[in-house]
Design an enzyme around this catalytic site. Structure first.
Site, PDB file in Angstrom:
ATOM      1  N   GLY A  16       0.692  -1.183  -0.082  1.00  0.00           N
ATOM      2  CA  GLY A  16       0.164   0.141  -0.127  1.00  0.00           C
ATOM      3  C   GLY A  16       0.863   1.123  -0.008  1.00  0.00           C
ATOM      4  N   THR A  17       1.175   1.698  -1.131  1.00  0.00           N
ATOM      5  CA  THR A  17       1.964   2.920  -1.384  1.00  0.00           C
ATOM      6  C   THR A  17       1.236   4.145  -1.257  1.00  0.00           C
ATOM      7  OG1 THR A  17       3.398   1.536  -2.691  1.00  0.00           O
ATOM      8  CG2 THR A  17       4.001   3.863  -2.608  1.00  0.00           C
ATOM      9  N   ALA A  19      -0.463   7.394   1.670  1.00  0.00           N
ATOM     10  CA  ALA A  19      -0.177   8.311   2.611  1.00  0.00           C
ATOM     11  C   ALA A  19       1.219   7.689   3.722  1.00  0.00           C
ATOM     12  CB  ALA A  19      -1.155   9.043   3.381  1.00  0.00           C
ATOM     13  N   LYS A 193      -4.392   4.417  21.249  1.00  0.00           N
ATOM     14  CA  LYS A 193      -4.643   5.148  20.049  1.00  0.00           C
ATOM     15  C   LYS A 193      -6.208   5.301  19.844  1.00  0.00           C
ATOM     16  CE  LYS A 193      -2.757   6.873  15.725  1.00  0.00           C
ATOM     17  NZ  LYS A 193      -2.704   6.293  14.251  1.00  0.00           N
ATOM     18  N   ASN A 197      -9.115   8.062  18.523  1.00  0.00           N
ATOM     19  CA  ASN A 197      -9.651   7.676  17.380  1.00  0.00           C
ATOM     20  C   ASN A 197     -11.176   7.531  17.446  1.00  0.00           C
ATOM     21  OD1 ASN A 197      -7.511   8.120  15.631  1.00  0.00           O
ATOM     22  ND2 ASN A 197      -6.799   6.070  15.706  1.00  0.00           N
ATOM     23  N   ASN A 201     -12.746  10.452  15.318  1.00  0.00           N
ATOM     24  CA  ASN A 201     -12.962   9.947  14.128  1.00  0.00           C
ATOM     25  C   ASN A 201     -14.465   9.925  13.666  1.00  0.00           C
ATOM     26  OD1 ASN A 201     -10.601   9.077  11.993  1.00  0.00           O
ATOM     27  ND2 ASN A 201      -9.894   8.589  14.013  1.00  0.00           N
ATOM     28  N   SER A 263      -8.770  11.017   9.939  1.00  0.00           N
ATOM     29  CA  SER A 263      -8.562  10.369   8.635  1.00  0.00           C
ATOM     30  C   SER A 263      -9.899   9.722   8.162  1.00  0.00           C
ATOM     31  CB  SER A 263      -7.952   9.147   8.824  1.00  0.00           C
ATOM     32  OG  SER A 263      -8.180   8.297   9.872  1.00  0.00           O
ATOM     33  N   GLU A 275     -13.098   3.368   8.130  1.00  0.00           N
ATOM     34  CA  GLU A 275     -12.396   2.190   8.875  1.00  0.00           C
ATOM     35  C   GLU A 275     -13.581   1.924  10.259  1.00  0.00           C
ATOM     36  OE1 GLU A 275      -8.260   1.901   8.387  1.00  0.00           O
ATOM     37  OE2 GLU A 275      -8.516   4.042   8.948  1.00  0.00           O
TER      38      GLU A 275
END
Lengths: 324, 324
Positions: A16-17, A19, A193, A197, A201, A263, A275
């Protein structure tokens, strides 16, 4: 394939290239590591033009990278950094096998809870670890990552007996300019986290605002605190040890932030899947299995799932209209 | 002033000549009762043109009505029907005194919980009752009410010793063509309406959709059921007796509805204040006082308060822009 002896340099696969993967993969390659990148829509572009990273750490330009559009063409590597959104995790059973040799570390650089357990069950001969990325970064275009700020990585072992390997990975990241520490408890680190989140989020999507507005109104501010408390109690029910004072600490940190889009809000705005499963549903399920009901988080998850379906339905409808 | 003997016809004051007050007040006047209407923005218009009601029960045209813009000019009445939104209830201590004689019935034709207790405390010589209006009605323009469907009124005594009076009011409503019954427990009747109002009013605003979409997605559908369960348990904690089967019944009723915008969604769209205090906060507080936490309802209340503030802030900003 290379074995992971002390003398060899670890080889890395970046699944996964985007961010996250684009940033850390570029840092590792620039520091001299062999890095193999899996890309999706921009694999062709990266093969021709390489990878560009804008970063306050210093811009990185890599004219040549090992880039692939399928893992079948990739070599097995010592460390497989999974940098996909967790919404793609259903693809991992199919994507990962070509990348694994006995003792490969699958390093899940994702948000949420439960992915390590799944990988450990699917790939018993791999070692599994988690990497929590405290980073503001986005994909500016094909082969182009814009890293805005922060970037700390917190590593934690999930499998037993991999402490030396984790420390080698930490050394590699640190030598590559990435602030990186090892947390003795991946379990508590993931939940810590989540304490941030889960509310920010979720509420940034449901209320359609950035963090500053959430913190500015007494009702939403109190709701953030109530949700955080529920997450901490969920952590305790599951055997964790997050101290309650952590809530006030996180809220104070958020008060000092500039207006910030988590995000999930960015995903929502781009009509990408949210997510919710790993950030909200898994913690609810884990706490429930331990006898604790996270009612507020569960309600938030349901709202998010509805809005996600609604949004992407509308997006699909928009695209259909555009195509007609 | 008239006393409320058996022989006299009861006189009515309608506090708030909107969707609810305009409809029921017009029905009562048409049936021969003396009715005094308090209006706000359209008092002048109604004084000149009277009151028009479009209704499936038959249209009503009242060229002449007793209309006032302040209660100081109104006579005391036997029954004071409070038909304002509960968001205006802070005005009642000032509005109601001129309308009261000893034994006046203050009939709260509103949504939510707790207004009867407040009126009983404020006006100890009045009799207090509740009227639950199951009606789809709106204000189409000045002095113009559009009644779309239903319209049942459920009456319940709050004060002791007023059963005869309640039955007379029921007779008056029924004779005026309004389906009206008396519930032996105003307490359970209010909570029963809340079992519907709390989830559908709240979620229609937070998710920005009508009831059919809420029911169509499995996550929001499950959330409705979870919230309803919480309200039923809140009712039980407070000593109520709503049976759990009522939840499935209400959901089946809602499945059969056409896509429906609950009143809170209409208020939100019109940037009117939302009835969060009486519909959501009061039940949460009542349950908490009885030792039960309604976590989902409390979270929903916080989201609604935020969205309300946000929406009306934006509205105010819009208006400012228009004025500049």
């Amino acid at each position: 394939m290379a074995t992971t002896s002390r003398k060899d340099s670890l080889t890395y696969a970046i699944v996964g290239t985007g961010a996250v993967g684009g940033l850390y993969g570029a840092c590792l390659q620039k520091a001299g590591h062999t890095v193999h990148f899996l890309a999706h829509s921009d694999a062709e572009y990266i093969a021709q033009h390489g990878l560009e990273v804008e970063s306050p750490w210093g811009d990185i330009s890599l004219p040549q990278v090992h880039v692939y559009s399928r893992t079948n063409d990739m070599p097995a590597c010592d460390v497989v950094c999974v940098c996909l959104k967790s919404t793609m995790n259903h693809l991992l059973p199919r994507l990962l096998p070509p990348l694994l040799h006995p003792g490969t570390v699958i390093l899940l650089m994702q948000n949420g809870l439960g992915a390590e357990e799944e990988m450990a069950a699917l790939f018993p001969s791999a070692l599994v670890a988690g990497g929590l990325c405290y980073v503001a970064s986005n994909k500016a275009g094909p082969g182009h990552i814009r890293h805005i700020g922060e970037g700390n990585v917190l590593l934690g072992a999930h499998s037993n007996g991999m402490q030396d390997l984790i420390n080698r990975i930490r050394s590699d990241f640190t030598a590559a300019g990435v602030p990186c520490t090892v947390d003795p408890s991946l379990f508590d680190a993931r939940w810590r986290k989540l304490v941030w989140n889960i509310p920010y989020n979720g509420l940034s999507v449901v209320l359609n605002v950035e963090t500053d507005r959430i913190m500015a109104h007494p009702s939403s501010r109190a709701l953030v605190a109530d949700i955080m408390k529920e997450v901490v109690l969920g952590n305790h029910a599951c055997g964790g040890t997050i101290e309650e004072g952590y809530i006030a600490e996180l809220m104070a940190v958020t008060d000092r932030l500039k207006p910030y889009s988590p995000s999930m809000k960015l995903d929502y705005e781009a009509a990408r899947p949210l997510e919710v499963e790993y950030i909200h549903r898994r913690p609810v399920a884990a706490a429930r299995a331990a006898g604790f009901e996270m009612a507020r988080v569960e309600a938030l998850a349901a709202e998010l799932e509805f809005l996600d379906a609604q949004r992407r339905g509308e997006f699909a409808a928009d695209r259909k209209t555009l195509n007609n």
